[in-house]
Design a protein around this motif. Structure first.
Motif, PDB file in Angstrom:
ATOM      1  N   ALA A  59       0.466  14.308   8.580  1.00  0.00           N
ATOM      2  CA  ALA A  59       0.628  12.934   8.123  1.00  0.00           C
ATOM      3  C   ALA A  59       0.259  12.793   6.655  1.00  0.00           C
ATOM      4  CB  ALA A  59      -0.232  11.999   8.975  1.00  0.00           C
ATOM      5  N   TYR A  60      -0.700  13.566   6.189  1.00  0.00           N
ATOM      6  CA  TYR A  60      -1.115  13.477   4.776  1.00  0.00           C
ATOM      7  C   TYR A  60       0.012  13.922   3.851  1.00  0.00           C
ATOM      8  CZ  TYR A  60      -4.194  13.445   0.730  1.00  0.00           C
ATOM      9  OH  TYR A  60      -4.760  13.148  -0.502  1.00  0.00           O
ATOM     10  N   VAL A  61       0.609  15.049   4.174  1.00  0.00           N
ATOM     11  CA  VAL A  61       1.713  15.542   3.332  1.00  0.00           C
ATOM     12  C   VAL A  61       2.924  14.616   3.446  1.00  0.00           C
ATOM     13  CG1 VAL A  61       3.309  17.450   2.959  1.00  0.00           C
ATOM     14  CG2 VAL A  61       0.920  17.925   3.485  1.00  0.00           C
ATOM     15  N   TRP A  62       3.218  14.152   4.658  1.00  0.00           N
ATOM     16  CA  TRP A  62       4.358  13.254   4.848  1.00  0.00           C
ATOM     17  C   TRP A  62       4.164  11.924   4.132  1.00  0.00           C
ATOM     18  CZ3 TRP A  62       4.081   8.478   7.367  1.00  0.00           C
ATOM     19  CH2 TRP A  62       5.309   7.830   7.517  1.00  0.00           C
ATOM     20  N   GLY A  63       2.969  11.339   4.280  1.00  0.00           N
ATOM     21  CA  GLY A  63       2.749   9.990   3.779  1.00  0.00           C
ATOM     22  C   GLY A  63       2.273   9.894   2.344  1.00  0.00           C
ATOM     23  N   TRP A  64       1.988  11.030   1.713  1.00  0.00           N
ATOM     24  CA  TRP A  64       1.437  11.011   0.352  1.00  0.00           C
ATOM     25  C   TRP A  64       2.324  10.233  -0.624  1.00  0.00           C
ATOM     26  CZ3 TRP A  64       1.633  12.245  -4.788  1.00  0.00           C
ATOM     27  CH2 TRP A  64       0.431  12.485  -5.460  1.00  0.00           C
ATOM     28  N   PRO A  65       3.638  10.458  -0.665  1.00  0.00           N
ATOM     29  CA  PRO A  65       4.467   9.694  -1.611  1.00  0.00           C
ATOM     30  C   PRO A  65       4.490   8.195  -1.312  1.00  0.00           C
ATOM     31  CG  PRO A  65       5.633  11.642  -0.812  1.00  0.00           C
ATOM     32  CD  PRO A  65       4.433  11.461   0.062  1.00  0.00           C
ATOM     33  N   LEU A  66       4.441   7.827  -0.035  1.00  0.00           N
ATOM     34  CA  LEU A  66       4.474   6.414   0.333  1.00  0.00           C
ATOM     35  C   LEU A  66       3.213   5.706  -0.133  1.00  0.00           C
ATOM     36  CD1 LEU A  66       6.579   7.825   2.239  1.00  0.00           C
ATOM     37  CD2 LEU A  66       6.044   6.067   3.923  1.00  0.00           C
ATOM     38  N   VAL A  67       2.060   6.347   0.053  1.00  0.00           N
ATOM     39  CA  VAL A  67       0.796   5.753  -0.375  1.00  0.00           C
ATOM     40  C   VAL A  67       0.717   5.734  -1.894  1.00  0.00           C
ATOM     41  CG1 VAL A  67      -1.717   6.039  -0.342  1.00  0.00           C
ATOM     42  CG2 VAL A  67      -0.395   6.334   1.761  1.00  0.00           C
ATOM     43  N   ASP A  68       1.185   6.788  -2.530  1.00  0.00           N
ATOM     44  CA  ASP A  68       1.227   6.835  -3.995  1.00  0.00           C
ATOM     45  C   ASP A  68       2.004   5.644  -4.543  1.00  0.00           C
ATOM     46  OD1 ASP A  68       2.532   7.511  -6.640  1.00  0.00           O
ATOM     47  OD2 ASP A  68       1.250   9.271  -6.457  1.00  0.00           O
ATOM     48  N   ALA A  69       3.217   5.433  -4.018  1.00  0.00           N
ATOM     49  CA  ALA A  69       4.061   4.326  -4.485  1.00  0.00           C
ATOM     50  C   ALA A  69       3.406   2.977  -4.214  1.00  0.00           C
ATOM     51  CB  ALA A  69       5.437   4.399  -3.820  1.00  0.00           C
ATOM     52  N   ALA A  70       2.813   2.820  -3.026  1.00  0.00           N
ATOM     53  CA  ALA A  70       2.184   1.553  -2.673  1.00  0.00           C
ATOM     54  C   ALA A  70       1.007   1.239  -3.583  1.00  0.00           C
ATOM     55  CB  ALA A  70       1.739   1.588  -1.213  1.00  0.00           C
ATOM     56  N   ASN A  71       0.218   2.243  -3.928  1.00  0.00           N
ATOM     57  CA  ASN A  71      -0.934   2.012  -4.784  1.00  0.00           C
ATOM     58  C   ASN A  71      -0.525   1.732  -6.228  1.00  0.00           C
ATOM     59  OD1 ASN A  71      -2.816   2.192  -2.751  1.00  0.00           O
ATOM     60  ND2 ASN A  71      -3.180   4.380  -3.029  1.00  0.00           N
ATOM     61  N   ARG A  72       0.591   2.298  -6.653  1.00  0.00           N
ATOM     62  CA  ARG A  72       1.115   1.921  -7.977  1.00  0.00           C
ATOM     63  C   ARG A  72       1.513   0.442  -7.969  1.00  0.00           C
ATOM     64  NH1 ARG A  72       2.788   6.614 -11.195  1.00  0.00           N
ATOM     65  NH2 ARG A  72       2.517   8.507  -9.963  1.00  0.00           N
ATOM     66  N   ALA A  73       2.125   0.005  -6.879  1.00  0.00           N
ATOM     67  CA  ALA A  73       2.520  -1.401  -6.778  1.00  0.00           C
ATOM     68  C   ALA A  73       1.298  -2.310  -6.860  1.00  0.00           C
ATOM     69  CB  ALA A  73       3.283  -1.648  -5.488  1.00  0.00           C
ATOM     70  N   VAL A  74       0.207  -1.915  -6.200  1.00  0.00           N
ATOM     71  CA  VAL A  74      -1.026  -2.706  -6.256  1.00  0.00           C
ATOM     72  C   VAL A  74      -1.528  -2.798  -7.695  1.00  0.00           C
ATOM     73  CG1 VAL A  74      -3.458  -2.771  -5.578  1.00  0.00           C
ATOM     74  CG2 VAL A  74      -1.704  -2.227  -3.883  1.00  0.00           C
ATOM     75  N   ALA A  75      -1.520  -1.667  -8.405  1.00  0.00           N
ATOM     76  CA  ALA A  75      -1.986  -1.672  -9.796  1.00  0.00           C
ATOM     77  C   ALA A  75      -1.111  -2.573 -10.662  1.00  0.00           C
ATOM     78  CB  ALA A  75      -1.992  -0.244 -10.342  1.00  0.00           C
TER      79      ALA A  75
END
Length: 488
Positions: A59-75
């Motif tokens: 799940a970490y490898v699969w979801g890493w890009p999704l969380v990366d993108a979401a956290n950029r959106a938060v910033a």
């Protein structure tokens, strides 16, 4: 005797009838035809630590890009208005911000930027409001607006290579059912709530073109539908305010993914990014462990520990180009499904870690290497020559370039302020036979060759070819990048 025979016969008939009835009930169980008909993990099932670790690592490898993108959106959402993050990167929320020149070499918000285009960027919450994409008349200048969903896939074709006409286009979310206003040429729809937009507009590396591009840049924009009045809006992007960049330890890219909080953030991200067809079982599998962790502190602890281990063991190799894409010839690699990853989770995560937000292959073909022709790591203490035979520079309808990055995939500061060479450069010197040789090293190759020199650090570096609007020969792999030859 007669009664006994009759009783026996009745028993036989009853047995036979029962047997036939049992056989009649042995019917085919209906096979599922939709994902909803497939049984998922049973809630409440005990989970061993190794099982949780196995699912968490995947799940970490699969979801890493999704969380990366979401956290950029938060910033980006914290920017009160369009501006520059850390004074270097355009940042806006539900709007666009544009640079007026190449991205500065000291930015650390995103790896592998280029200095061939003028960038814009902005995150959009399409559940909040649809957005109008304003396209000016670029004339003969190459341009493309890349629109990325929460998976880092592009979902629209807006650019010179698509024959997009000047005008106004509407970007909407998956559930949007509004009326298309008069004056809107076409509607593009994202399957996810949040969208990241990155316009890229080509600019020559000359003072004349730096001046000539400004009027068209002032008309590049994306803004809320409620502000649409069918008039081309003009903005002076040179006056953008500056906002602090997110703090991040280390010398690499801003740490958009924190393993300590990854599994706290993933459930919400998975709700924002619905499964693709065929991903329903994957979502249910990962979700079953996330649900269990919500009530079991031991499972939650295991998730956190596994995320830290996966981040340390599995993510760093993705900065090596040999683990991105597939061989493209002469020691170079190239992605295949860039910005249209689908279920290509390996390359999606590799790119997110090393080179976030690629264009689709039809827009840009990326080719990169860390190694010379003998398979040795490139190092600025040595000198290298990259020679394109006559007529063999990358065949493109847009532009091409070769960019040099340090070991962390950022520009190498140098006295020439030069980070790439290619179509934008008007002072390249060709050899007598019509070939073109570029040089890469920490030490100058000599005054007569400096126009073709990419200054390197005194340590490891990589080279990166971009072919915008590449010809079929590049897309099909018929054209091969030249060998990187170490020279005395």
């Amino acid at each position: 005797m007669k009664k006994t025979v009759m009783a026996s016969l009745a028993l036989t008939v009853a047995f036979t009838t029962t047997t036939f009835a049992q056989e009649a009930r042995a019917q085919q169980v209906p096979l599922p035809t939709t994902a909803a008909q497939v049984a998922g993990p049973a809630p409440g099932t005990p989970m061993t630590k190794p099982y949780v670790q196995a699912v968490a690592r995947m799940a970490y490898v699969w979801g890493w890009p999704l969380v990366d993108a979401a956290n950029r959106a938060v910033a980006f959402s914290k920017a009160p208005e369009p501006g520059l993050l850390g004074g270097t990167v355009p940042v806006a929320y539900n709007r666009l911000a544009m640079l007026t020149n190449y991205v500065r070499p000291d930015q650390r918000s995103i790896t592998c930027p280029n200095q061939d285009v003028v960038y814009g960027s902005g995150f959009f919450d399409l559940d909040r409001e649809a957005a109008v994409i304003q396209v000016p008349d670029f004339g003969d200048r190459f341009w493309v607006y890349a629109l990325y969903d929460g998976r880092t896939d592009e979902f629209a074709e807006i650019g010179k290579q698509y024959g997009t006409k000047p005008g106004f286009y509407l970007m909407v979310g998956a559930s949007w059912k509004g009326e298309t206003p008069a004056g809107i040429t076409a509607v593009v729809r994202s399957s996810t709530r949040f969208v990241f937009a990155i316009p890229r507009i080509f600019m020559d590396d000359t003072p004349e073109d730096h001046t000539a591009i400004q009027p068209v840049l002032s008309q590049v924009n994306i803004y809320p539908l409620s502000e649409f009045d069918r008039k081309m809006k003009v903005t002076d992007w040179s006056k953008l305010p500056h906002f602090p960049a997110p703090t991040s330890g280390g010398k690499g890219e801003t740490k958009w993914v924190n393993p300590d909080t990854f599994f706290d953030e993933l459930p919400a991200v998975m709700k924002q990014v619905p499964p693709l067809p065929g991903e329903e079982a994957l979502y249910a599998w990962i979700g079953s462990v996330l649900d269990a962790a919500a009530t079991d502190p031991n499972i939650k602890k295991t998730l956190k520990e596994t995320a830290a281990a996966a981040d340390n063991e599995m993510m760093p190799p993705f900065l090596r180009w040999r683990y991105n894409g597939r061989p493209a010839g002469n020691g170079w690699n190239s992605p295949v499904n860039n910005a249209q990853w689908g279920t290509d989770y390996l390359n999606r995560t590799g790119t997110a870690k090393s080179n976030m937000y690629d264009n689709r292959p039809e827009e840009t073909k990326y080719i990169y290497t860390d190694d010379d022709s003998q398979g040795r790591q490139l190092n600025g203490q040595n000198s290298y020559a990259i020679t394109f035979a006559k007529g063999e520079v990358p065949p493109v309808k847009g532009f091409w370039s070769v960019t040099l990055y340090n070991a962390l995939h950022f520009f190498n500061p140098n006295s020439l302020n030069r980070y790439s060479l290619g179509t934008k450069n008007k002072t390249l010197t060709y050899n007598a036979d019509g070939s073109l040789t570029l040089y890469a090293s920490a030490k100058s190759p000599g005054k007569d060759k400096e126009s073709n020199w990419l200054p390197a650090p005194n340590g490891p570096f990589s080279l990166y070819i971009r072919a915008y609007w590449a010809d079929k020969a590049i897309l099909d792999g018929q054209w091969k990048p030249p060998a990187v030859v170490r020279v005395p």
